[in-house]
Scaffold this motif. Structure first.
Motif, short mmCIF file in Angstrom:
data_model
loop_
_atom_site.label_atom_id
_atom_site.label_comp_id
_atom_site.label_asym_id
_atom_site.label_seq_id
_atom_site.Cartn_x
_atom_site.Cartn_y
_atom_site.Cartn_z
N SER A 177 6.02 8.08 1.17
CA SER A 177 5.81 9.12 2.18
C SER A 177 4.92 8.56 3.30
O SER A 177 3.97 7.79 3.06
N SER A 178 5.19 9.00 4.52
CA SER A 178 4.42 8.48 5.66
C SER A 178 4.44 9.46 6.81
O SER A 178 5.29 10.35 6.89
N LEU A 179 3.51 9.24 7.71
CA LEU A 179 3.47 9.95 9.01
C LEU A 179 3.08 8.93 10.07
O LEU A 179 2.23 8.07 9.84
N THR A 180 3.76 8.99 11.23
CA THR A 180 3.54 8.00 12.28
C THR A 180 3.18 8.70 13.58
O THR A 180 3.85 9.68 13.99
N TRP A 181 2.14 8.18 14.24
CA TRP A 181 1.71 8.72 15.55
C TRP A 181 1.97 7.65 16.58
O TRP A 181 1.33 6.59 16.60
N ASP A 182 2.89 7.93 17.48
CA ASP A 182 3.24 6.99 18.54
C ASP A 182 2.42 7.30 19.80
O ASP A 182 2.45 8.43 20.32
N LEU A 183 1.69 6.30 20.29
CA LEU A 183 0.85 6.44 21.48
C LEU A 183 1.46 5.62 22.60
O LEU A 183 1.87 4.47 22.40
N SER A 184 1.51 6.20 23.80
CA SER A 184 2.18 5.53 24.91
C SER A 184 1.25 5.09 26.04
O SER A 184 1.65 4.25 26.86
N ASP A 185 0.05 5.64 26.14
CA ASP A 185 -0.77 5.36 27.34
C ASP A 185 -2.25 5.20 27.00
O ASP A 185 -3.09 5.90 27.57
N ILE A 186 -2.60 4.27 26.13
CA ILE A 186 -4.00 3.95 25.89
C ILE A 186 -4.53 3.25 27.15
O ILE A 186 -3.93 2.27 27.63
N PRO A 187 -5.64 3.74 27.75
CA PRO A 187 -6.07 3.23 29.06
C PRO A 187 -6.51 1.77 29.04
O PRO A 187 -6.31 1.06 30.02
N LYS A 188 -7.12 1.31 27.97
CA LYS A 188 -7.54 -0.09 27.92
C LYS A 188 -7.67 -0.54 26.47
O LYS A 188 -7.85 0.28 25.56
N ALA A 189 -7.55 -1.83 26.28
CA ALA A 189 -7.67 -2.38 24.93
C ALA A 189 -9.12 -2.36 24.48
O ALA A 189 -10.04 -2.49 25.29
N GLY A 190 -9.31 -2.19 23.18
CA GLY A 190 -10.66 -2.20 22.66
C GLY A 190 -10.80 -1.41 21.39
O GLY A 190 -9.82 -1.09 20.71
N LYS A 191 -12.06 -1.07 21.10
CA LYS A 191 -12.39 -0.37 19.86
C LYS A 191 -12.28 1.14 20.05
O LYS A 191 -12.73 1.69 21.04
N TYR A 192 -11.70 1.80 19.02
CA TYR A 192 -11.53 3.25 19.03
C TYR A 192 -11.80 3.77 17.63
O TYR A 192 -11.71 3.05 16.63
N THR A 193 -12.11 5.07 17.59
CA THR A 193 -12.31 5.76 16.31
C THR A 193 -11.19 6.78 16.12
O THR A 193 -10.95 7.62 17.00
N LEU A 194 -10.48 6.68 15.00
CA LEU A 194 -9.41 7.61 14.66
C LEU A 194 -9.98 8.73 13.79
O LEU A 194 -10.53 8.48 12.72
N HIS A 195 -9.86 9.98 14.26
CA HIS A 195 -10.32 11.15 13.52
C HIS A 195 -9.11 11.89 12.93
O HIS A 195 -8.09 12.07 13.62
N VAL A 196 -9.24 12.35 11.67
CA VAL A 196 -8.15 13.03 10.98
C VAL A 196 -8.71 14.26 10.27
O VAL A 196 -9.72 14.17 9.56
N THR A 197 -8.05 15.41 10.47
CA THR A 197 -8.36 16.62 9.71
C THR A 197 -7.34 16.74 8.57
O THR A 197 -6.12 16.69 8.82
N TYR A 198 -7.82 16.93 7.36
CA TYR A 198 -6.96 16.95 6.19
C TYR A 198 -7.53 17.91 5.14
O TYR A 198 -8.65 18.41 5.28
N GLY A 199 -6.79 18.15 4.09
CA GLY A 199 -7.25 18.98 2.99
C GLY A 199 -6.81 18.41 1.65
O GLY A 199 -5.67 17.94 1.52
N VAL A 200 -7.69 18.41 0.67
CA VAL A 200 -7.40 17.93 -0.70
C VAL A 200 -7.72 19.05 -1.69
O VAL A 200 -8.58 19.89 -1.43
N PRO A 201 -7.03 19.04 -2.86
CA PRO A 201 -7.21 20.11 -3.85
C PRO A 201 -8.39 19.85 -4.79
O PRO A 201 -8.21 19.75 -6.01
N GLY A 202 -9.57 19.69 -4.23
CA GLY A 202 -10.77 19.55 -5.04
C GLY A 202 -10.92 18.21 -5.69
O GLY A 202 -11.65 18.07 -6.69
N LYS A 203 -10.25 17.16 -5.17
CA LYS A 203 -10.39 15.81 -5.71
C LYS A 203 -10.21 14.81 -4.57
O LYS A 203 -9.61 15.11 -3.53
N ASP A 204 -10.71 13.57 -4.79
CA ASP A 204 -10.62 12.54 -3.75
C ASP A 204 -9.21 11.97 -3.68
O ASP A 204 -8.47 11.94 -4.67
#
Length: 312
Positions: free
Chosen positions: A210-237
C-alpha cells in the motif's frame, strides 16, 4: 645765698619743665619761647593748622600754591635736552589705552562685554532650538518608519489545502483527496476527527504494497525542508517507508501513538509527526509506503511543507 640754694641757676641746671611745678613757677620759670624742650631745639611750636609750604606760610583752610609748575604743566626752570645744542630730539609716547581727554586712561569696554555676552546667550538658544528641532524630526521619522512597517503577527501552523502546487510563494499542501494511492489503500470518512476536506482520510494502509504519493510541481528552490503529516493510529505505534524522488530514507517514518489513545480507538489517535527531507527546485515526488519491515496500521489526513529542518 640762702640755704637750699646753690646759687644762680645756669642753663644747664634749669629744669625745662620747671614751669609746670609750683616751686618752679615761684622761681619765675617760664615756658620756653623757642622749640619744644631745651633752648636751641630745632623743633618749633606752631599754631594748630599752621604749616609752611615752600617758604610761604599759610593759615589752616587757606589754599597754598607751591612754587614751581602745576601738575601736568612744564616747569619753567627745567630745560629739555633738545633745547641744548646737539641735543637729541625726543618724542612723546602716548599712554597705553590713551585716546582723547589729555592722556586719561579709559575704563573697561563694557559695551564690548555686553555684546559678547548677548552673542553667547544667542548661540546657546540657537543650539537648544536646533537640538529640539532635530529631536522632533527624528521622532517623526521613527514614527513614520514604525507606521510604515508591516505589523508582525504570530505565525500560525499552515492550513493544508487540496492543492499540490505553491500559490503566491507558499509551499504546497495536500490532503487525502489529492494524493495518488497504490496497493490496497483507499479513502474513507467514517472515523471522526480528520481535518481534510469533508473529513476524508486515507485508510487500508495496513497492507504490504500500500502507498500514497504526493506529486510536487513548483518547489521554489532546492534545499532542506520539513515534511509534516497528520495521521491517526488505533492506540499503538506504527511506521512506514519514506521515499523522496525515488530514494528511500534509511530510517522508518515514525508514526507513534503521540496522542496516547487507547487500544483500537482510531478517533482519539489523531496526531501529527514530521520528517526532514531534501528537495530539488521545481518538481518533486514524496511517497509513503508499507514495506515488509514496517508496521503500517494508520490512517493519513493531511500533508504540508515547511522550509528548513526542524529539530526534534
Amino acid at each position: 645765698m640762702s640755704p637750699g640754694e646753690n646759687g644762680p641757676s645756669t642753663p644747664e641746671d634749669d629744669d625745662p619743665f620747671g614751669y609746670l611745678y609750683a616751686d618752679g613757677q615761684a622761681r619765675g620759670a617760664q615756658p620756653p619761647s623757642g622749640g619744644y624742650g631745651y633752648p636751641g631745639s630745632v623743633n618749633r611750636v606752631r599754631a594748630v593748622g599752621e604749616r609752611t609750604y615752600g617758604g610761604q606760610q599759610a593759615q589752616y583752610g587757606q589754599t597754598v600754591q607751591q612754587q614751581g609748575a602745576a601738575y601736568g604743566q612744564p616747569n619753567a626752570a627745567y630745560q629739555a635736552p633738545e633745547t641744548f645744542p646737539g641735543g637729541a630730539q625726543t618724542t612723546q609716547q602716548p599712554m597705553p589705552g590713551g585716546g582723547g581727554g589729555g592722556g586719561r586712561s579709559r575704563g573697561p569696554n563694557t559695551k564690548g562685554l555686553l555684546i559678547g555676552a548677548v552673542a553667547v546667550v544667542a548661540a546657546v538658544v540657537i543650539g537648544i532650538g536646533w537640538a529640539m528641532m532635530n529631536g522632533d524630526s527624528d521622532d517623526k521619522k521613527a514614527d513614520n518608519k514604525a507606521s510604515g512597517a508591516p505589523a508582525q503577527s504570530q505565525k500560525a501552523s499552515p492550513t493544508p489545502s487540496s492543492s499540490s502546487s505553491a500559490a503566491s510563494g507558499e509551499l504546497p499542501k495536500a490532503d487525502a483527496k489529492t494524493l495518488t494511492l497504490g496497493g490496497g489503500a483507499g479513502t474513507a470518512s467514517d472515523v471522526k476527527g480528520a481535518k481534510a476536506d469533508g473529513g476524508t482520510y486515507v485508510t487500508n494502509f495496513n497492507q504490504v504494497g500500500s502507498s500514497l504519493t504526493w506529486d510536487l510541481s513548483d518547489i521554489p528552490k532546492a534545499g532542506k525542508y520539513t515534511l509534516h503529516v497528520t495521521y491517526g493510529v488505533p492506540g499503538k505505534d506504527a511506521n512506514a517507508t519514506l521515499t523522496v524522488n525515488g530514494t528511500p530514507q534509511t530510517r522508518p517514518f515514525n508514526l507513534a501513538n503521540f496522542a496516547h489513545a487507547p487500544a483500537g480507538d482510531y478517533e482519539k489517535g489523531w496526531t501529527n509527526t514530521f520528517g526532514n527531507i531534501i528537495l530539488n527546485k521545481g518538481p518533486n515526488t514524496i511517497k509513503l509506503s508499507c514495506e515488509q519491515s514496517n508496521q503500517c496500521d494508520a490512517n493519513f489526513d493531511q500533508f504540508w511543507l515547511e522550509p528548513g529542518w526542524k529539530k526534534s
